[in-house]
Write a protein that holds these residues in place. Structure first.
Motif, mmCIF file in Angstrom:
data_model
loop_
_atom_site.group_PDB
_atom_site.id
_atom_site.type_symbol
_atom_site.label_atom_id
_atom_site.label_comp_id
_atom_site.label_asym_id
_atom_site.label_seq_id
_atom_site.Cartn_x
_atom_site.Cartn_y
_atom_site.Cartn_z
ATOM 1 N N LYS A 1 3.075 13.646 -3.303
ATOM 2 C CA LYS A 1 4.419 14.064 -3.165
ATOM 3 C C LYS A 1 4.955 13.188 -2.098
ATOM 4 N N ASP A 2 4.412 12.935 -0.967
ATOM 5 C CA ASP A 2 4.927 12.376 0.221
ATOM 6 C C ASP A 2 3.690 11.623 0.901
ATOM 7 N N VAL A 3 3.847 10.440 1.733
ATOM 8 C CA VAL A 3 2.985 9.692 2.123
ATOM 9 C C VAL A 3 3.280 9.027 3.445
ATOM 10 N N ALA A 4 2.380 8.831 4.430
ATOM 11 C CA ALA A 4 2.507 8.195 5.694
ATOM 12 C C ALA A 4 1.289 7.246 5.759
ATOM 13 N N VAL A 5 1.470 5.998 6.106
ATOM 14 C CA VAL A 5 0.382 5.097 6.504
ATOM 15 C C VAL A 5 0.519 4.498 7.671
ATOM 16 N N LEU B 1 0.707 -1.097 0.034
ATOM 17 C CA LEU B 1 0.074 -0.182 0.067
ATOM 18 C C LEU B 1 0.888 1.053 0.104
ATOM 19 N N GLU B 2 1.800 1.207 0.658
ATOM 20 C CA GLU B 2 2.825 2.477 0.735
ATOM 21 C C GLU B 2 3.527 2.524 -0.466
ATOM 22 N N LEU B 3 3.849 1.674 -1.079
ATOM 23 C CA LEU B 3 4.679 1.665 -2.379
ATOM 24 C C LEU B 3 3.607 2.088 -3.413
ATOM 25 N N GLU B 4 2.414 1.739 -3.517
ATOM 26 C CA GLU B 4 1.532 2.113 -4.299
ATOM 27 C C GLU B 4 1.082 3.705 -4.416
ATOM 28 N N LEU B 5 1.070 4.017 -3.131
ATOM 29 C CA LEU B 5 0.667 5.373 -2.889
ATOM 30 C C LEU B 5 1.634 6.254 -3.086
ATOM 31 N N LEU B 6 2.879 6.029 -2.842
ATOM 32 C CA LEU B 6 3.987 6.878 -3.351
ATOM 33 C C LEU B 6 4.200 6.903 -4.747
ATOM 34 N N GLU B 7 3.537 6.093 -5.664
ATOM 35 C CA GLU B 7 3.545 5.953 -7.095
ATOM 36 C C GLU B 7 2.656 6.698 -7.680
ATOM 37 N N LEU B 8 1.591 7.207 -6.803
ATOM 38 C CA LEU B 8 0.552 8.170 -7.488
ATOM 39 C C LEU B 8 1.313 9.283 -7.898
ATOM 40 N N PRO B 9 0.598 9.846 -9.299
ATOM 41 C CA PRO B 9 1.234 11.084 -9.764
ATOM 42 C C PRO B 9 0.737 12.328 -9.076
ATOM 43 N N CYS B 10 -0.258 12.207 -8.333
ATOM 44 C CA CYS B 10 -0.529 13.425 -7.480
ATOM 45 C C CYS B 10 -0.117 13.587 -6.135
ATOM 46 N N VAL C 1 -4.384 7.331 6.188
ATOM 47 C CA VAL C 1 -3.399 7.733 5.134
ATOM 48 C C VAL C 1 -3.110 9.145 5.163
ATOM 49 N N VAL C 2 -1.957 9.719 5.061
ATOM 50 C CA VAL C 2 -1.625 11.097 5.220
ATOM 51 C C VAL C 2 -0.939 11.258 4.079
ATOM 52 N N TYR C 3 -1.338 12.065 3.233
ATOM 53 C CA TYR C 3 -0.685 12.532 1.837
ATOM 54 C C TYR C 3 -0.304 13.917 1.621
ATOM 55 N N VAL C 4 0.753 14.105 0.789
ATOM 56 C CA VAL C 4 0.897 15.659 0.663
ATOM 57 C C VAL C 4 0.832 15.624 -0.838
ATOM 58 N N PRO C 5 -0.207 16.334 -1.379
ATOM 59 C CA PRO C 5 -0.657 16.466 -2.883
ATOM 60 C C PRO C 5 0.481 17.307 -3.438
ATOM 61 N N LEU C 6 0.783 16.905 -4.626
ATOM 62 C CA LEU C 6 1.820 17.778 -5.447
ATOM 63 C C LEU C 6 1.061 19.227 -5.714
ATOM 64 N N ALA C 7 -0.004 19.309 -5.824
ATOM 65 C CA ALA C 7 -0.843 20.773 -5.935
ATOM 66 C C ALA C 7 -2.157 20.547 -5.292
ATOM 67 N N GLU C 8 -2.506 21.964 -4.863
ATOM 68 C CA GLU C 8 -3.813 21.914 -4.317
ATOM 69 C C GLU C 8 -5.054 21.516 -4.837
ATOM 70 N N ASP C 9 -4.934 21.670 -6.172
ATOM 71 C CA ASP C 9 -6.147 21.082 -7.041
ATOM 72 C C ASP C 9 -6.222 19.616 -7.125
ATOM 73 N N ALA D 1 -5.186 15.022 3.508
ATOM 74 C CA ALA D 1 -4.144 15.690 2.876
ATOM 75 C C ALA D 1 -3.393 16.776 3.811
ATOM 76 N N VAL D 2 -2.278 16.690 3.899
ATOM 77 C CA VAL D 2 -1.499 17.737 4.657
ATOM 78 C C VAL D 2 -0.396 18.405 3.941
ATOM 79 N N ASP D 3 0.143 19.562 4.558
ATOM 80 C CA ASP D 3 1.338 20.233 3.873
ATOM 81 C C ASP D 3 2.507 19.718 3.933
ATOM 82 N N SER D 4 2.752 18.964 5.085
ATOM 83 C CA SER D 4 4.170 18.135 5.023
ATOM 84 C C SER D 4 3.863 16.865 6.001
ATOM 85 N N VAL D 5 4.495 15.774 5.997
ATOM 86 C CA VAL D 5 4.462 14.904 6.921
ATOM 87 C C VAL D 5 5.566 14.974 7.863
ATOM 88 N N PRO D 6 5.432 15.012 9.283
ATOM 89 C CA PRO D 6 6.351 15.433 10.025
ATOM 90 C C PRO D 6 7.396 14.348 10.428
#
Length: 132
Positions: free
Chosen positions: A43-47, A32-41, A61-69, A95-100
């Protein structure tokens, strides 16, 4: 809502897993972590695996989107991946701005969960508003 026990040997027997979900949890979690990191939208993820009131065992699942949209698309993709790879565990995606992280790159899970609990509670209380 009753959350099935991961220790129940009959739960998930109809799933496409060679082993019981409780034995396959770690490999599914890693996939799951690997698949989420491969999503084009994304940037970073934590499960994170946690226990939430009224839900029980849950993947957060906490993720950092590449763009707001791309926030909504990232949420939909993350939840779809959770349902496909770990259907026996309910999931929340935020969605978060960054994963601590610590200096060595480890996710600061406690800090992250504590900061997200209000948002997760709102999502659980108003699922119709959060449906994408």
């Amino acid at each position: 809502m009753t959350v099935p026990s991961l220790d129940d040997p009959t739960y998930g027997a109809d799933q496409a897993y060679e082993t019981e979900p409780s034995e396959d949890f770690e490999s599914a979690f890693f996939a799951l972590e690997l698949e989420l990191l491969e999503l084009p939208c994304v940037k970073d993820v934590a499960v994170l695996r946690t226990r939430l009131p009224e839900v029980g065992e849950t993947l957060v699942v906490v993720y950092v989107p590449l763009a707001e949209d791309q926030e909504a698309g990232g949420r939909q993709a993350a939840l779809a991946a959770c349902e496909r790879l770990m259907p026996w565990v309910p999931a929340q995606a935020t969605a978060v701005d960054s994963v601590p992280r610590t200096a060595d790159g480890t996710v600061r899970a406690g800090l992250l969960i504590d900061s997200l609990l209000p948002q997760i509670a709102r999502d659980l209380l108003s699922p119709m508003e959060m449906s994408d």
